[in-house]
Enzyme design. Structure first.
Site, short mmCIF file in Angstrom:
data_model
loop_
_atom_site.label_atom_id
_atom_site.label_comp_id
_atom_site.label_asym_id
_atom_site.label_seq_id
_atom_site.Cartn_x
_atom_site.Cartn_y
_atom_site.Cartn_z
N HIS A 100 0.83 -1.21 0.00
CA HIS A 100 0.00 0.00 0.00
C HIS A 100 0.87 1.26 0.00
O HIS A 100 0.67 2.16 -0.82
CB HIS A 100 -0.91 -0.04 1.24
N GLU A 101 1.83 1.32 0.91
CA GLU A 101 2.68 2.53 0.99
C GLU A 101 3.52 2.69 -0.27
O GLU A 101 3.68 3.80 -0.78
CB GLU A 101 3.57 2.49 2.23
N HIS A 104 1.53 4.32 -2.91
CA HIS A 104 1.55 5.79 -2.90
C HIS A 104 2.75 6.31 -3.68
O HIS A 104 2.63 7.22 -4.50
CB HIS A 104 1.62 6.31 -1.46
N HIS A 110 -5.75 7.11 -2.19
CA HIS A 110 -6.63 6.10 -1.62
C HIS A 110 -7.89 5.93 -2.47
O HIS A 110 -8.42 6.89 -3.01
CB HIS A 110 -7.04 6.50 -0.19
#
Ligand SMILES: [Zn+2]
Length: 446
Positions: A100-101, A104, A110
């Site tokens: 997830h990070e 980014h 999101h």
């Protein structure tokens, strides 16, 4: 793609994300480092995105283990401001959260902030932890590229039902589709099918092959940093620089004794289509006793591999010729698999003075030029380490006279500032701070 940056300047050239891990991550030995490498490998397997260890590039993601906080956050895309931080706190060390990070950093916001999210989720504003309402803001359509992908509950960029809940038990998000459970990010297996399509669309991937032009050549002049090279084992190799234009690396008999000095490169990516590459470098050997500089290459199964077998490393080149002069060589290497380069310096047990130095190491994804000696003219060879003696034969009165005394050693400077950890800064606008919804250990919310 879904909910990605709309500004192409924020994409990484060649879909190549440059990263550096702070010492706090504990690479290569720590379990955290292992999770991080698995998350990067996940992108390599599923897309053209390639994570490459920093070797001097201007823009890069510095990944650090935030020990004082559970916070996991990263800017979205390439900020273009040089170093950008990616925080992984105590609660972040799950494959799903790290993917997830990294998502980014690749360029995704999101899922729940999509302009069309109201058709897919209901937000319970009253249940949101005070101060974190902005995490639920809806982005306007102009700033987001949804890449023609539908809203996806399974996206790794989608928060769960209890994200930023004021008490951990009151839901903040409810799917509008009946029977759907989103579930926490740490339990997700990685990128969803839709996430993969989005990455492909954002970076125009052809399957999981790297982008044309990747990997790019690496040039290390050692003027401002050591290019990611590190000592393996004893700190035998040191960095010399005083003016940011005269840097080189070296080891000395006085410091090393007879301990071999291993100078390890970062892991380099394989070339997708070529097998013959080239390493070029300047080197200097100076001693009255025996000494050896050796270059070997260790092949890796994956570029994210954390260890290598020194016994399986292939010796490519060595020199035992002490001339006291900088000499240029080029050495063919096999670039068909990921690899690591290892320079080894060894002095004899009886040595009293001696220096082995390296400069301008180039890793080229093309065959060597074929010239056996130095290129002519040499590309402004680096200055030799400071010397107060003359080795000119014309001033020597007897050719068989006593050997010239060894010149003084180059000064041992402090480690470069770039190796020193900097205090983490607070996340800037556009970044995220999502500690509250992440459990300290896996548990079931339901
Ligand atoms: Zn996030």
């Amino acid at each position: 793609m879904k909910n990605a940056i709309a500004d192409e300047n924020m994409l990484w050239p060649y879909a190549n994300i440059i990263y550096k891990t702070e010492d706090s991550v504990g690479c290569p030995e720590s379990p955290q480092c292992e999770i991080l490498m698995k998350a990067m490998e996940h992108y390599h397997q599923k897309s053209c995105v390639r994570f490459k260890e920093w070797t001097g590039e201007r823009d890069y993601v510095k990944i650090f283990f935030n020990p004082d906080s559970g916070a996991c956050w990263s800017p979205v895309g390439r900020t273009g401001e040089g170093e950008q931080l990616l925080s992984l706190g105590q609660r972040c060390w799950y494959l799903g959260i790290v993917v997830h990070e990294l998502g980014h950093a690749v360029g995704f916001w999101h899922e729940m902030n999509r302009p069309d999210r109201d058709a897919w989720i209901h937000i319970f504003w009253r249940n949101i932890l005070p101060g974190f309402e902005s995490a639920f803001a809806m982005h306007d359509a102009a700033s987001v590229n949804t890449l023609g992908e539908r809203f996806d509950y399974r996206s790794i960029m989608m928060y769960d039902e209890y994200a930023f809940s004021k008490d951990g038990t009151s839901p903040t998000i409810q799917p509008t589709q009946p029977g759907v459970t989103i579930g926490p990010i740490w339990r997700k297996p990685g990128l969803s099918a839709s996430d993969v399509r989005r990455v492909h669309k954002l970076y125009n991937c052809q399957g999981n092959q790297p982008k044309p032009g990747f990997p790019v050549d690496v040039v290390c002049d050692f003027d401002e940093h050591t290019c990611g090279f590190k000592n393996g084992g004893s700190a035998v190799w040191a960095w010399h620089n005083s003016t940011r234009s005269d840097g080189f690396v070296y080891s000395t008999c006085e410091k090393a004794g007879s301990t071999p000095g291993y100078f390890l490169s970062v892991n380099f990516h394989a070339s997708p289509e070529a097998s013959r590459g080239c390493v070029r470098f300047w080197h200097l050997l100076r001693s009255e006793e025996d000494l050896v500089l050796q270059l070997s290459q260790a092949h890796l199964d994956r570029v994210t591999q954390l260890s290598y077998d020194p016994d399986a490393a292939k010796d490519l080149w060595e020199s035992q010729v002490s001339t006291g002069q900088w000499t240029h060589v080029e050495v063919p290497i096999d670039i068909s698999r990921p690899f690591k380069l290892v320079f080894m310096s060894v002095f004899s047990e009886t040595c009293q003075h001696g220096t082995i130095a390296l400069d301008d190491v180039e890793v080229l994804y093309r065959p060597c030029s074929g010239a056996s000696g130095p290129m002519a003219p040499p590309p402004s060879p680096p200055e030799a380490p400071p010397t107060t003696t003359t080795t000119s034969a014309t001033t020597t009165t007897g050719t068989a006279a006593t050997p010239t005394p060894p010149p003084p050693l180059p000064p041992l400077g402090p480690r470069p500032a770039i190796m020193q950890p900097k205090p983490p800064r607070a996340p800037a606008p556009g970044e995220e701070d999502e500690p509250p919804q992440l459990p300290t250990h896996p548990h079931n919310h339901l």
